[in-house]
Each structure stands twice: as C-alpha cells, then as structure tokens.
Design a protein around this motif. Structure first.
Motif, short mmCIF file in Angstrom:
data_model
loop_
_atom_site.label_atom_id
_atom_site.label_comp_id
_atom_site.label_asym_id
_atom_site.label_seq_id
_atom_site.Cartn_x
_atom_site.Cartn_y
_atom_site.Cartn_z
N SER A 115 66.95 12.02 39.21
CA SER A 115 66.62 12.06 37.95
C SER A 115 66.40 11.01 37.35
O SER A 115 65.32 10.51 36.48
CB SER A 115 67.58 13.01 37.21
OG SER A 115 67.49 12.93 35.79
N ASP A 123 63.35 14.32 34.85
CA ASP A 123 64.77 13.91 34.33
C ASP A 123 65.09 15.00 33.27
O ASP A 123 66.37 15.32 33.19
CB ASP A 123 64.54 12.35 33.77
CG ASP A 123 65.87 11.79 33.09
OD1 ASP A 123 67.09 12.17 33.57
OD2 ASP A 123 65.70 11.28 32.07
N GLN A 124 63.91 15.39 32.26
CA GLN A 124 64.45 16.25 31.06
C GLN A 124 65.06 17.58 31.70
O GLN A 124 65.87 17.87 31.04
CB GLN A 124 63.17 16.36 30.23
CG GLN A 124 62.73 14.98 29.59
CD GLN A 124 63.88 14.89 28.51
OE1 GLN A 124 64.59 15.60 27.77
NE2 GLN A 124 64.29 13.24 28.62
N ALA A 125 64.38 18.00 32.82
CA ALA A 125 64.64 19.47 33.21
C ALA A 125 65.94 19.35 33.82
O ALA A 125 66.91 20.15 33.54
CB ALA A 125 63.70 19.91 34.38
N MET A 127 68.45 16.97 33.27
CA MET A 127 69.58 16.70 32.26
C MET A 127 69.70 17.93 31.37
O MET A 127 71.12 18.11 30.76
CB MET A 127 69.21 15.42 31.62
CG MET A 127 69.25 14.27 32.53
SD MET A 127 70.59 14.28 33.62
CE MET A 127 72.09 14.17 32.50
N ARG A 128 68.64 18.63 30.88
CA ARG A 128 68.97 19.88 29.89
C ARG A 128 69.74 20.88 30.71
O ARG A 128 70.71 21.46 30.00
CB ARG A 128 67.51 20.23 29.41
CG ARG A 128 66.89 19.26 28.50
CD ARG A 128 67.41 18.97 27.28
NE ARG A 128 68.63 17.98 27.41
CZ ARG A 128 68.63 16.79 27.48
NH1 ARG A 128 67.21 16.07 27.68
NH2 ARG A 128 69.58 15.79 27.85
N THR A 129 69.44 21.06 31.83
CA THR A 129 70.22 22.02 32.63
C THR A 129 71.93 21.57 32.83
O THR A 129 72.80 22.25 32.70
CB THR A 129 69.75 22.05 34.31
OG1 THR A 129 68.55 22.53 34.11
CG2 THR A 129 70.49 23.09 35.03
N ASP A 131 73.40 19.59 30.63
CA ASP A 131 73.90 19.79 29.30
C ASP A 131 74.33 21.25 29.05
O ASP A 131 75.58 21.52 28.32
CB ASP A 131 72.99 19.46 28.44
CG ASP A 131 72.75 17.94 28.22
OD1 ASP A 131 73.50 16.89 28.90
OD2 ASP A 131 71.68 17.30 27.77
N MET A 132 73.55 22.20 29.64
CA MET A 132 74.07 23.73 29.60
C MET A 132 75.39 23.84 30.17
O MET A 132 76.19 24.54 29.50
CB MET A 132 72.77 24.51 30.10
CG MET A 132 71.47 24.56 29.16
SD MET A 132 70.18 25.24 29.86
CE MET A 132 70.80 26.83 30.22
N ALA A 135 78.31 22.28 28.26
CA ALA A 135 78.71 23.02 26.98
C ALA A 135 79.63 23.86 27.24
O ALA A 135 80.27 24.33 25.98
CB ALA A 135 77.18 23.75 26.48
N ARG A 170 75.48 12.77 35.63
CA ARG A 170 75.61 11.88 34.52
C ARG A 170 75.73 10.45 34.76
O ARG A 170 74.90 9.33 34.41
CB ARG A 170 76.13 12.32 33.41
CG ARG A 170 75.82 13.61 32.69
CD ARG A 170 76.61 14.15 31.64
NE ARG A 170 76.80 13.40 30.56
CZ ARG A 170 76.00 13.43 29.34
NH1 ARG A 170 75.05 14.57 29.33
NH2 ARG A 170 76.21 12.71 28.39
#
Length: 292
Positions: A115, A123-125, A127-129, A131-132, A135, A170
């Motif tokens: 990433s 990277d966006q795909a 890291m958003r996963t 982050d989910m 959460a 991360r």
C-alpha cells in the motif's frame, strides 16, 4: 549490475543480537517478565512430568476438593485436577495467542508495504478497508467473526488475527512512505529493479522493527482476547483445558470454591503482564525514540 550491493550498503545496519540481548538484560522489569513467562512455558512443555493426571479425566468422587498436596490447585466440578488443566491450558492460550499475532503481523507487513509503496488508488482502497475494520471495537468485531465462523479455538484465533491486521498495515505503510524516498530505493528504481523485488529486498526488512515492537505488545492482548472468547463460549469448547473456558465455569462457584476460578485468572494475569513487560523492553531497545 552493481546496484544491489550499493543499494543495500546504504540501508541502516541491523543492531547486533548481542547488543540487543545486553540492553534487554539491563532492563530489570523485562527480565522479570521473561522469567515469569519462561517458567510458565517450561511448566506447560513439561506438564506430563509435573503432574500425573489427565487434564480431562473425570473423578466425580473427588469433585471440589480444596488445594492439597495431591491436588495443588484443587479440583473442579467433575473432579479434574485444576493444576493439570492450567498447565495444559497454557499450551492453548499462549500458543494460539502467539500464532494469531504472527499471522496478523505477517499479513499486515505485506499489505502495508504494498500500500505504501504503490500509493494512489491501491493505497486508498487498502487504507479505507482498514479504516472500516478499525472503526469497530476489537472485542466486538472478534466476537462477531468468531460467532460467524463457529465456536472453536481455531476460529477464535483466526478472528483475533483478522481484527489485528489493520494495526500492522498502518505501521508498515507509514514506514514504507518514508523508505520509498530513501536513496537506496531511488537507486533501485533508477536501475529498473521490479517493484515487488524492491519491496521484498529493501522495504520489508527495514519496516519490520515497528511491526516486531507492536507484535510483542499485542501478544498479551491476544491471549486476553482468546480467554474472553472462551469465557463467552465462542472459543475453546468443553472439555478443552483453556483458561477462559475454565474461568467461565469457575466464576459461578467463586463464593463456595474460590480456588476454581482464582488460579486460572492468576495465570492469565501473570502471562499477560509478563508479555507486556517484555514488549516494553523490546520497544525500548528497537525504537530509540521511546527513550527520549
């Protein structure tokens, strides 16, 4: 063709193992944790020598016997020796906790370096996963995954590994973002070395230190999570001698037969505390910023 030796020569030199051991030995709390954990591991390994009982052998005539020379930690509701079950349970609790973190750290290191190195949409795909996943509270998500996979000690381990992966992603990504701007990585790119070879040879070895630090700190948490899932009936199933499952049954008898839940809780506390002390020592050695 002379790139690789030159590229590797500018990387940070690894700290010698003897120096690491010397620094760890100077930390008294780390050594206390290492001694406690070492004693528990040795007792678990040599359990057949230390106790003559079978951990699952039922002896109804001796149920709820208090601590004595024949049963050091007493017996449970069906006459099984609690000391024996604790020693054999250490194999499950410690072993599965360590394996869960190794799986999470390994997968997280690979995903995080990919990433951070490629960036952009990849990277966006990723890291958003991540982050989910982050959460959700760790315990709640682990419970949901364990319930979905089915109650068993193996599924509990898999659930804990899955919920821990984002932490290592991360960490590895943040290291990779700085490493990809380093001279040895730029040199490798200039000479046309393939991206995945750069990641494997240059990025991953230099990103592993924070992952190791986090891993040593997370093993204690993983053991507590395994015990919690066992306590809730989502981990080890009877008659498996797992600490959380023993506490789940034993707490009902706390007022009358205090030894039943007390000793498994004590070993769980000692193991988690020892691992945290070791993790703090490893962090102090591998992360110079922590001592500032």
């Amino acid at each position: 063709m002379e790139l690789q030796p030159q590229a590797e020569s500018v990387q940070a030199q690894p700290v010698k193992k003897s120096a690491l051991l010397y620094k760890l030995k100077k930390n008294k709390l780390t050594m206390v944790g290492a001694v406690i954990l070492g004693v528990i591991i040795l007792a678990a390994v040599f359990a057949p020598v230390l106790t003559p009982y079978n951990p699952n052998m039922i002896d109804a005539a001796n149920k709820f016997q208090g601590p004595s020379w024949s049963h050091w930690f007493g017996t449970d509701e069906v006459g099984r020796d609690i000391f024996t079950r604790i020693l054999y349970g250490a194999r499950l609790s410690l072993g599965l906790g360590i394996v869960a973190i190794l799986i999470a750290a390994g997968i997280g290191l690979v995903i995080g370096t990919i990433s951070g190195y490629f960036g952009g949409m990849i990277d966006q795909a990723i890291m958003r996963t991540m982050d989910m996943v982050l959460a959700f509270p760790t315990l709640i998500l682990a419970m949901a995954l364990a319930a979905a996979l089915g109650p068993s000690i193996q599924n509990a381990m898999i659930a804990i590994a899955l919920v821990k992966i984002p932490v290592y992603v991360r960490l590895a990504r943040s290291e990779t973002l700085s490493l990809r701007e380093s001279l040895f990585v730029k040199s490798a790119q200039t000479f046309g070395i393939r991206p995945f070879r750069i990641i494997r040879k240059h990025i991953m070895p230099n990103s592993v230190s924070p992952v190791i630090i986090q891993g040593t700190l997370d093993v204690g948490d993983a053991i507590l999570l395994i015990a919690t899932l066992g306590f809730l009936g989502l981990g080890a199933q009877p008659p498996a001698p797992e600490w959380g499952a023993m506490i789940s049954i034993g707490w009902k008898y706390l007022l009358d037969f205090w030894w039943y839940p007390t000793f498994p809780c004590l070993f769980l506390f000692l193991s988690a505390g020892a691992l945290n002390l070791i993790g703090d020592g490893v962090r102090d050695v591998l992360d110079p910023r922590s001592s500032r």
